[in-house]
Design a protein around this motif. Structure first.
Motif, PDB file in Angstrom:
ATOM      1  N   ASP A 197       0.861  -1.183   0.000  1.00 20.46           N
ATOM      2  CA  ASP A 197       0.000   0.000   0.000  1.00 20.46           C
ATOM      3  C   ASP A 197       0.893   1.227   0.000  1.00 20.46           C
ATOM      4  N   ALA A 198       1.056   1.832  -1.167  1.00 17.37           N
ATOM      5  CA  ALA A 198       1.954   2.995  -1.299  1.00 17.37           C
ATOM      6  C   ALA A 198       1.250   4.243  -0.779  1.00 17.37           C
ATOM      7  N   ASP A 199       1.210   4.367   0.539  1.00 17.78           N
ATOM      8  CA  ASP A 199       0.532   5.529   1.108  1.00 17.78           C
ATOM      9  C   ASP A 199       1.273   6.819   0.756  1.00 17.78           C
ATOM     10  N   HIS A 200       0.499   7.875   0.731  1.00 14.63           N
ATOM     11  CA  HIS A 200       1.095   9.192   0.473  1.00 14.63           C
ATOM     12  C   HIS A 200       0.758  10.113   1.642  1.00 14.63           C
ATOM     13  N   GLN A 201       0.947   9.571   2.851  1.00 16.22           N
ATOM     14  CA  GLN A 201       0.629  10.347   4.042  1.00 16.22           C
ATOM     15  C   GLN A 201       1.570  11.541   4.155  1.00 16.22           C
ATOM     16  N   PRO A 202       1.012  12.721   4.349  1.00 22.27           N
ATOM     17  CA  PRO A 202       1.870  13.896   4.507  1.00 22.27           C
ATOM     18  C   PRO A 202       2.833  13.716   5.676  1.00 22.27           C
ATOM     19  N   ARG A 203       4.015  14.325   5.575  1.00 19.36           N
ATOM     20  CA  ARG A 203       5.023  14.212   6.618  1.00 19.36           C
ATOM     21  C   ARG A 203       4.573  14.956   7.883  1.00 19.36           C
ATOM     22  N   GLY A 204       4.961  14.395   9.032  1.00 18.49           N
ATOM     23  CA  GLY A 204       4.666  15.067  10.284  1.00 18.49           C
ATOM     24  C   GLY A 204       5.564  16.280  10.461  1.00 18.49           C
ATOM     25  N   TYR A 205       5.013  17.387  10.918  1.00 18.13           N
ATOM     26  CA  TYR A 205       5.812  18.591  11.160  1.00 18.13           C
ATOM     27  C   TYR A 205       5.246  19.310  12.385  1.00 18.13           C
ATOM     28  N   PHE A 206       5.923  20.375  12.805  1.00 14.86           N
ATOM     29  CA  PHE A 206       5.508  21.135  13.979  1.00 14.86           C
ATOM     30  C   PHE A 206       5.022  22.524  13.560  1.00 14.86           C
ATOM     31  N   THR A 207       3.976  22.991  14.216  1.00 20.78           N
ATOM     32  CA  THR A 207       3.508  24.353  13.961  1.00 20.78           C
ATOM     33  C   THR A 207       4.495  25.340  14.580  1.00 20.78           C
ATOM     34  N   LYS A 208       4.330  26.613  14.243  1.00 17.14           N
ATOM     35  CA  LYS A 208       5.231  27.631  14.800  1.00 17.14           C
ATOM     36  C   LYS A 208       5.121  27.675  16.321  1.00 17.14           C
ATOM     37  N   GLN A 209       3.899  27.522  16.847  1.00 16.28           N
ATOM     38  CA  GLN A 209       3.709  27.547  18.295  1.00 16.28           C
ATOM     39  C   GLN A 209       4.377  26.337  18.943  1.00 16.28           C
ATOM     40  N   GLU A 210       4.229  25.166  18.314  1.00 15.44           N
ATOM     41  CA  GLU A 210       4.855  23.955  18.855  1.00 15.44           C
ATOM     42  C   GLU A 210       6.377  24.061  18.801  1.00 15.44           C
ATOM     43  N   TYR A 211       6.885  24.620  17.721  1.00 20.32           N
ATOM     44  CA  TYR A 211       8.327  24.791  17.582  1.00 20.32           C
ATOM     45  C   TYR A 211       8.895  25.669  18.706  1.00 20.32           C
ATOM     46  N   ARG A 212       8.212  26.774  18.980  1.00 16.64           N
ATOM     47  CA  ARG A 212       8.679  27.675  20.048  1.00 16.64           C
ATOM     48  C   ARG A 212       8.621  26.983  21.397  1.00 16.64           C
ATOM     49  N   ARG A 213       7.547  26.212  21.621  1.00 17.78           N
ATOM     50  CA  ARG A 213       7.419  25.496  22.894  1.00 17.78           C
ATOM     51  C   ARG A 213       8.510  24.436  23.030  1.00 17.78           C
ATOM     52  N   CYS A 220      11.546  24.527  21.753  1.00 17.87           N
ATOM     53  CA  CYS A 220      12.810  25.209  22.065  1.00 17.87           C
ATOM     54  C   CYS A 220      12.856  25.621  23.529  1.00 17.87           C
ATOM     55  N   ASP A 221      11.759  26.203  24.010  1.00 17.79           N
ATOM     56  CA  ASP A 221      11.713  26.649  25.408  1.00 17.79           C
ATOM     57  C   ASP A 221      11.882  25.464  26.356  1.00 17.79           C
ATOM     58  N   ARG A 222      11.164  24.372  26.072  1.00 20.85           N
ATOM     59  CA  ARG A 222      11.200  23.218  26.967  1.00 20.85           C
ATOM     60  C   ARG A 222      12.555  22.504  26.910  1.00 20.85           C
ATOM     61  N   ALA A 223      13.136  22.422  25.732  1.00 19.72           N
ATOM     62  CA  ALA A 223      14.453  21.785  25.601  1.00 19.72           C
ATOM     63  C   ALA A 223      15.488  22.544  26.429  1.00 19.72           C
ATOM     64  N   GLU A 224      15.395  23.874  26.432  1.00 11.53           N
ATOM     65  CA  GLU A 224      16.330  24.687  27.219  1.00 11.53           C
ATOM     66  C   GLU A 224      16.090  24.489  28.712  1.00 11.53           C
ATOM     67  N   GLU A 225      14.812  24.395  29.110  1.00 10.57           N
ATOM     68  CA  GLU A 225      14.475  24.183  30.515  1.00 10.57           C
ATOM     69  C   GLU A 225      14.969  22.835  31.038  1.00 10.57           C
ATOM     70  N   LEU A 226      14.993  21.839  30.172  1.00 14.10           N
ATOM     71  CA  LEU A 226      15.320  20.474  30.599  1.00 14.10           C
ATOM     72  C   LEU A 226      16.818  20.160  30.575  1.00 14.10           C
ATOM     73  N   ILE A 227      17.651  21.077  30.105  1.00 17.04           N
ATOM     74  CA  ILE A 227      19.092  20.802  30.040  1.00 17.04           C
ATOM     75  C   ILE A 227      19.601  20.403  31.424  1.00 17.04           C
ATOM     76  N   GLY A 228      20.263  19.255  31.485  1.00 18.39           N
ATOM     77  CA  GLY A 228      20.769  18.731  32.753  1.00 18.39           C
ATOM     78  C   GLY A 228      19.830  17.751  33.423  1.00 18.39           C
ATOM     79  N   SER A 229      18.557  17.694  33.001  1.00 21.14           N
ATOM     80  CA  SER A 229      17.587  16.763  33.590  1.00 21.14           C
ATOM     81  C   SER A 229      17.863  15.348  33.093  1.00 21.14           C
ATOM     82  N   ARG A 230      17.591  14.370  33.964  1.00 16.94           N
ATOM     83  CA  ARG A 230      17.832  12.967  33.613  1.00 16.94           C
ATOM     84  C   ARG A 230      16.517  12.193  33.612  1.00 16.94           C
TER      85      ARG A 230
END
Length: 461
Positions: free
Chosen positions: A207-223, A225-235
Motif C-alpha cells: 500500500d503505497a501511502d502518500h501520508q503527509p510528513r509530520g511537522y511542527f507548527t510555529k507555536q509547537e516549535y517555540r514550545r 525550544c523553550d522546553r528543551a532549554e528548561e530540561l538541560i541537565g535533567s535525567r
C-alpha cells in the motif's frame, strides 16, 4: 508521568566513543553463535540464522559442494526437522546440485547488467540522473545484501515477501517501501527480457501511502525550544515494568527518581545539543543522516549580502549538491562549535559538528534521537493531529513547511533543489499540508492595472 510508547530498546553501549575496527559481517553470513549441529547427523549439517532473513537456514556439504536453503520457519525445533529432511534429500540426489559459479546467474549479476543499461539511458536523456541514483542507492543499501548472492531463478514470491518484511521494519513510508520493491522487480523484468528466467515471480502488494510528513507548527516549535532549554541537565529513565502476570511490558519513560519499579534499561540526560539540533535542523533542511555525518569541512560560513551556511555533507539518497541554510543556522553552528571547544572536544576540519566526542557516529545520532524522544514524551508531541509519527526527521519537514507558509514567492523547484529532494516530493509530502488560508495574502493579491502603472510611470519622468 508514564508513557507506553514503543521506543527502541538497544542496550547502552559503554565506551561508545571507541572506534570499531572489526570488519562488518555480510547480512547473508551466519550469525556467530547460531550455528547448530543436528543430533544424530554428520557435523557438516548445520542450521543457523542470518541478518538478511528472520528464518533459520540449513547448510550441508556433499560431494564437494555446498547446499543451502531457508527452512521458512523461525522456530528452531521445526528448523531442525526441516534440516533432517533436507539432508536426506541431498544424499538421495533429490536436491539439484549447485551450479558452478560461472554458470550461475545471480541476482547481483543481473542487477549490474541492468544498471549498466540504465546508465546508458541516463546518458541519452531517456532517464533522469536522479532516478538512476535512487535505483543504485536502493539496490546497494538493502536489496543486494538480501538477494545479491542468490541465483535469480531460485527467487520466488516467498523470498520477495521476506524482503518486504525486512523493509517494513526499517521505519520507511509505504511509498518508499513500494519504491524498493519496484526496483527489485525491475531486475527480474530485465532478467526475463534477457531470457535468464522463464517468468517474473509474483510480488506481494504494497500500500503505497502518500501520508503527509509530520511537522511542527510555529507555536509547537517555540514550545519545543523553550522546553528543551528548561530540561538541560535533567535525567530520565527508560524502564520495563511487569504486569499482573509477571510479564515484562513495553518500555516506559520516567523522570529520574519517579519510580524504582521494573527493570532499568538506560538513562538519558538532556544536553545543550538537543536545543541546538532543533533550531539548526529547522533552519537548514538537513536529514538525520546529515546530522550524523556533518563535519566542519562540510560547512562554509558565508557573510555577504545574505548570511548563511553552505553545507556540502556526504551524498544522501542520491543527492550530493551543496545547499544553503537560513541565517539562524549560522548562529547555532557557531554556538555549538564554541560549546564543543569549551568542553575540550575537537573542532578542526575533520571533527564532527554534533557530538564530536563520539567516534561511533550511529551512537551519536542515537543519543540525539533518545533525547528528542524524551522531549516528545514530555510535551506529548509524539504524534501530529492526523496521527503521523514525529521524529527527528520531522524537523526537516518543519523547515520545508515554514518556507512554504512564511517564505515570499517560494517556488517548488528551488526549494526541492536546495533540500536535496524533488518537486514531486515537495508537492506530495509537504505542500499537501497547506490550506488556502495559510497563504491568504498571496491568494488575495492583485496585479497592478496597466493604465495605472503607465500613468504612474509618466509622472515619474
Amino acid at each position: 508521568m508514564a508513557d507506553t510508547t514503543n521506543l527502541s530498546d538497544p542496550s547502552d553501549a559503554e565506551g561508545a566513543t571507541k572506534a570499531v575496527d572489526a570488519p562488518q559481517r555480510h547480512r547473508t553470513e551466519p550469525i556467530p553463535g547460531t550455528l547448530t549441529e543436528i543430533s544424530g547427523y554428520p557435523k557438516k549439517l548445520k542450521i543457523y540464522k542470518l541478518e538478511a532473513s528472520p528464518y533459520w537456514w540449513v547448510r550441508t556439504f556433499h560431494n564437494g559442494k555446498v547446499y543451502r536453503r531457508s527452512t521458512k520457519t523461525e522456530v528452531k525445533r521445526d528448523a531442525t526437522i526441516f534440516a533432517r529432511s533436507f539432508y536426506d534429500q541431498v544424499i538421495s540426489g533429490r536436491v539439484m546440485a549447485p551450479q558452478r559459479e560461472k554458470d550461475v546467474v545471480t541476482f547481483a549479476k543481473v542487477a549490474a547488467a541492468m544498471m549498466k543499461s540504465k546508465k546508458a539511458q541516463a546518458a541519452r536523456g531517456d532517464l533522469t540522473d536522479m532516478t538512476y541514483k535512487i535505483m543504485d542507492y536502493r539496490l546497494k543499501k538493502t536489496i543486494l545484501p538480501a538477494l545479491g548472492s542468490r541465483e535469480i531463478a531460485s527467487i520466488h514470491f516467498e523470498d520477495m515477501e521476506e524482503l518486504l518484511n525486512d523493509l517494513s521494519h526499517q521505519n520507511l513510508t509505504g511509498s518508499t517501501i513500494n519504491g524498493y520493491m519496484k526496483t527489485a522487480k525491475s531486475v527480474f523484468t530485465y532478467a526475463y527480457k534477457c531470457r535468464d528466467i522463464p517468468s517474473v515471480p509474483h510480488f506481494p502488494s504494497v500500500d503505497a501511502d502518500h501520508q503527509p510528513r509530520g511537522y511542527f507548527t510555529k507555536q509547537e516549535y517555540r514550545r519545543m525550544c523553550d522546553r528543551a532549554e528548561e530540561l538541560i541537565g535533567s535525567r530520565f529513565e527508560y524502564r520495563k515494568l511487569m504486569n499482573d502476570k509477571g510479564e515484562e511490558q513495553l518500555g516506559q519513560l520516567f523522570a529520574e527518581g519517579d519510580t524504582k519499579d521494573g527493570r532499568l534499561i538506560r538513562k538519558t540526560t538532556i544536553t545543550q545539543e538537543l536545543l541546538d539540533l532543533i533550531i539548526f535542523a529547522t533552519n537548514s533542511y538537513v536529514r538525520p543522516t546529515d546530522i550524523k555525518n556533518l563535519q566542519h569541512k562540510h560547512v562554509t560560513v558565508v557573510r555577504e549580502e545574505h548570511i548563511y551556511l553552505r553545507l556540502n555533507p556526504p551524498e544522501t539518497k542520491g543527492h550530493n549538491e551543496p545547499f544553503v541554510t537560513m541565517e539562524k543556522a549560522v548562529e547555532i553552528y557557531e554556538r555549538l562549535t564554541a560549546h564543543n571547544k569549551k568542553l575540550g572536544r575537537p573542532t578542526g576540519p575533520e571533527a564532527y559538528v554534533f557530538f564530536p566526542n563520539y567516534e561511533t557516529r550511529d551512537y551519536a545520532l542515537k543519543e540525539l534521537e533518545r533525547q528528542f524522544a524524551v522531549l516528545m514524551w514530555d510535551l506529548n508531541y509524539g504524534k501530529g493531529p492526523n496521527g503521523e509519527q514525529r521524529t527527528i526527521y520531522s524537523l526537516r519537514h518543519t523547515c520545508f513547511m515554514f518556507r512554504l507558509m512564511y517564505g515570499e514567492k517560494i517556488d517548488h523547484v528551488t526549494l526541492a533543489r536546495n533540500g536535496r529532494t524533488s518537486p514531486e516530493m515537495i508537492d506530495r509530502h509537504y505542500a499537501s499540508h497547506l490550506r488556502g488560508e495559510d497563504n491568504i495574502e498571496m491568494l488575495q493579491s492583485r496585479r497592478p492595472k496597466k493604465k495605472a502603472a503607465a500613468k504612474k510611470g509618466a509622472k515619474g519622468q
